[in-house]
Design a protein around this motif. Structure first.
Motif, PDB file in Angstrom:
ATOM      1  N   PRO A  47      89.615  -1.949 -45.733  1.00 33.34           N
ATOM      2  CA  PRO A  47      90.068  -0.401 -45.836  1.00 33.34           C
ATOM      3  C   PRO A  47      88.583  -0.209 -47.288  1.00 33.34           C
ATOM      4  O   PRO A  47      88.187   0.924 -46.514  1.00 33.34           O
ATOM      5  CB  PRO A  47      91.264  -0.472 -46.148  1.00 33.34           C
ATOM      6  CG  PRO A  47      91.402  -1.997 -45.239  1.00 33.34           C
ATOM      7  CD  PRO A  47      90.554  -2.704 -45.818  1.00 33.34           C
ATOM      8  N   PRO A  48      88.706   0.119 -47.834  1.00 28.41           N
ATOM      9  CA  PRO A  48      88.174   0.318 -49.437  1.00 28.41           C
ATOM     10  C   PRO A  48      86.435   0.231 -48.681  1.00 28.41           C
ATOM     11  O   PRO A  48      86.109   1.483 -48.897  1.00 28.41           O
ATOM     12  CB  PRO A  48      88.447  -0.072 -50.188  1.00 28.41           C
ATOM     13  CG  PRO A  48      88.932  -1.589 -50.246  1.00 28.41           C
ATOM     14  CD  PRO A  48      90.008  -0.963 -48.837  1.00 28.41           C
ATOM     15  N   LEU A  49      86.394  -0.234 -47.962  1.00 25.38           N
ATOM     16  CA  LEU A  49      84.546  -0.401 -47.206  1.00 25.38           C
ATOM     17  C   LEU A  49      84.507   0.589 -46.813  1.00 25.38           C
ATOM     18  O   LEU A  49      83.532   0.975 -46.701  1.00 25.38           O
ATOM     19  CB  LEU A  49      83.711  -2.297 -46.687  1.00 25.38           C
ATOM     20  CG  LEU A  49      83.425  -2.634 -48.422  1.00 25.38           C
ATOM     21  CD1 LEU A  49      82.813  -4.564 -47.191  1.00 25.38           C
ATOM     22  CD2 LEU A  49      83.025  -2.533 -49.045  1.00 25.38           C
ATOM     23  N   ILE A  50      85.469   0.475 -46.044  1.00 24.08           N
ATOM     24  CA  ILE A  50      85.204   1.704 -44.793  1.00 24.08           C
ATOM     25  C   ILE A  50      85.312   2.878 -45.336  1.00 24.08           C
ATOM     26  O   ILE A  50      84.388   4.085 -44.583  1.00 24.08           O
ATOM     27  CB  ILE A  50      86.107   1.309 -43.771  1.00 24.08           C
ATOM     28  CG1 ILE A  50      86.121  -0.333 -42.840  1.00 24.08           C
ATOM     29  CG2 ILE A  50      86.435   2.138 -42.649  1.00 24.08           C
ATOM     30  CD1 ILE A  50      87.050  -0.270 -41.596  1.00 24.08           C
ATOM     31  N   ILE A  90      89.793  -6.515 -48.084  1.00 22.18           N
ATOM     32  CA  ILE A  90      88.795  -5.503 -49.050  1.00 22.18           C
ATOM     33  C   ILE A  90      88.209  -4.414 -47.701  1.00 22.18           C
ATOM     34  O   ILE A  90      87.590  -3.502 -48.074  1.00 22.18           O
ATOM     35  CB  ILE A  90      87.496  -6.150 -49.130  1.00 22.18           C
ATOM     36  CG1 ILE A  90      86.047  -7.149 -48.112  1.00 22.18           C
ATOM     37  CG2 ILE A  90      87.688  -7.016 -50.757  1.00 22.18           C
ATOM     38  CD1 ILE A  90      84.924  -6.814 -49.271  1.00 22.18           C
TER      39      ILE A  90
END
Lengths: 280, 296
Positions: B21-24, B19
């Motif tokens: 990439p979407p968090l960054i 998770i």
């Protein structure tokens, strides 16, 4: 009049109403097509000619010289393909983690991601623009590509929902087998959700292909613009010269790829959209 | 450490990894710009020089900015298309829900404007609304009506845009209504028919309540989409229309931020838009939660 006769009559009336509606929906697009096949002066004929006597396909050859249409198509393809391919990977693997793996604060992190659905792009576009301009990326395709690579919250949300209906037992069994977590995603989960992923990918592709606001903010040079900006410039430039056939031909070219994709996958697309609405 | 806890540890690490990439992306492209926009709305940010804190000045200036009121008014006025679109779409969906030949074809035809490029259809309507030679006025001429020069007249430019947005969105709305209608159990209708209910009573007491969640969803998504309308006016009325009568709020933000480089001022408007949409979405989330308890 018997019941079934009455029903037949009602259905006939409804059919006619639907037919009139369908004609009204499609007529402007046919008008667009018809204009694109006319000679420049024929568009001013009164009463209007729907089917030109001679089809002027020359408009479709002239548009490539009249503006950077080819580079527009290339740029749109670069953005849409790179974002959807990589973004679909990052989105689907994140959806898999949110649906099937256990780790602390999962719910809170998911909720945080969901808040981005509530924040509209116009609220973020000014600081985003300044960020990318500091990096020297204005007038390149990068500001349109990079954010998408990190995934799409709508897609994560939708695929997570979809995965929740996949029984845990399949995945738990593989976990115990000692399958690596990446293999758990790639060879067990992904094949299960492939149809949903495909439909989401197509919808996303169409969204990027048709996007207008982000490209207009970043792209200035004609050769760097995406297709939608190129045709908008066609409209601005050639409307003054009243060369409507040329404008309409370029617009048809911009419209066609997505239309073809839609007509091929209409069943999947329509189903996928209908489901997303019912589930709210 | 035993095997079980090391397994959990591994699962946790991979979970976070997947998770990440979407968090960054969320932090860099949503949270940071949002906070920056909020801060920027309290400054005289021009994108070039220093940002000076000016408190609520931007918001105060908005209160006396005629163009801001105009853009707001226009944006809300254009939303009159929402009920029109919903009503037409529901009627069409009710028709399509009967056993009628060509249902699939109708669905596809009505859906084509939805998937069509907004820029391309804006260009097409721009031409269709041409006062002398446009499709719309030539059609009206069949009935002996002399149509106006739609986009050049401040009284007709908004109705023109409404007609276009209804046309563009009708297929989507109809599709969702049709899906909702098809999910209503036949037994309700059979029971009502046994009781001798007439068509209107059946619609009023069964169909309408059953499609209400979809109506609500559509109203919310249409308001969210409608409040961000931009492409149509950017292409059809590049200057904002006669007397700025077709400029939307996003159009005004865009002009102020990237035309006049008044980024602080534009950020203040962007925050107002953002808060408006945030509230609308929140209401939807709450309503969804509630209807989830109602047994779907």
């Amino acid at each position: 009049m018997s019941y079934s006769q009455k029903r037949k009559l009602t259905n006939s009336i409804i059919f006619i109403v639907l037919l009139i509606g369908a004609v009204a929906m499609i007529a402007p697009l046919l008008w667009m097509l018809s204009t694109s096949l006319k000679e420049k002066q024929d568009v001013f004929a009164l009463p209007p000619i729907w089917i030109p006597e001679v089809f002027q396909f020359s408009n479709y050859t002239a548009i490539w010289e009249a503006g950077p249409l080819l580079s527009g198509i290339q740029n749109s393809l670069i953005v849409a393909v790179s974002v959807t391919v990589i973004g679909t990977f990052t989105s689907s693997i994140a959806a898999f983690a949110f649906a099937k793996l256990r780790f602390p604060h999962k719910g809170k992190l998911f909720l945080a991601l969901l808040t981005s659905i509530m924040i509209p792009y116009p609220t973020l576009m000014i600081p985003q623009f300044m960020m990318f301009s500091k990096l020297g990326w204005v007038d390149t395709l990068l500001p349109l590509i990079i954010p998408g690579l990190f995934g799409n919250v709508f897609m994560i949300f939708f695929l997570r929902q979809y995965l929740l209906s996949v029984p845990d037992a399949i995945i738990e069994a593989a976990k115990i087998d000692g399958s690596s977590y990446f293999r758990l995603y790639s060879s067990i989960t992904f094949p299960l959700i492939k149809p949903a992923v495909a439909a989401q990918l197509i919808l996303w592709f169409m969204g990027i292909w048709n996007d207008y606001l982000a490209p207009i903010i970043y792209l200035n040079s004609p050769e760097n613009q995406t297709l939608q900006l190129v045709i908008a410039n066609f409209n601005a430039t050639y409307a003054i010269q009243t060369d409507y056939p040329l404008i309409m031909a370029a617009s048809i070219v911009a419209l066609l790829p997505v239309l073809i994709v839609f007509l091929i996958f209409q069943k999947q697309i329509i189903e996928s959209v209908a489901i997303s609405g019912v589930k709210g | 450490m035993n095997i079980k806890s090391s397994l959990y540890r591994k699962e946790m690490i991979y979970g976070y990894l997947f998770i990440l990439p979407p968090l960054i992306g969320f932090l860099i492209f949503v949270l940071f710009p949002f906070l920056y926009s909020l801060y920027g709305s309290f400054t005289d940010w021009d994108g070039l020089g220093q940002m000076n804190f000016i408190g609520l000045d931007n918001y105060k200036d908005l209160l006396t900015d005629d163009l801001f009121y105009k853009a707001m008014f226009n944006t809300f006025f254009l939303m009159l298309g929402i009920p029109i679109g919903l009503l037409l779409a529901l009627l069409l969906a009710l028709g399509l829900n009967r056993k009628i030949p060509g249902t699939t074809t109708f669905r596809v035809i009505y859906y084509i404007p939805v998937i069509s490029s907004l820029a391309a259809v804006s260009i097409m309507w721009n031409w269709a609304y041409n006062g002398d030679y446009g499709l719309v006025n030539q059609f009206l001429a069949l009935f002996g009506i002399e149509g106006p020069n739609w986009l050049a007249n401040k009284d007709t430019v908004k109705p023109a845009l409404i007609i276009m947005t209804v046309w563009k969105g009708l297929g989507y709305t109809m599709l969702l209504y049709l899906a909702a209608l098809q999910s209503i159990s036949r037994t309700y209708y059979e029971a009502a028919e046994l009781d001798g209910a007439n068509g209107w009573q059946i619609f009023r007491n069964i169909t309408w309540p059953m499609v209400q969640p979809v109506t609500f969803f559509l109203v919310v998504t249409n308001i969210i989409g409608g409040s961000q309308i931009f492409t149509e006016m950017n292409i059809m009325t590049p200057t904002g229309g006669p007397e700025y009568s077709s400029a939307s709020i996003v159009f005004y933000i865009w002009q102020k931020a990237f035309g006049n480089l008044q980024m602080g001022y534009a950020s203040a408007m962007a925050m107002i838009l953002g808060i408006f949409i945030f509230i609308i979405t929140l209401v939807q989330f709450k309503m969804n939660e509630r209807s989830a308890y109602d047994g779907d």
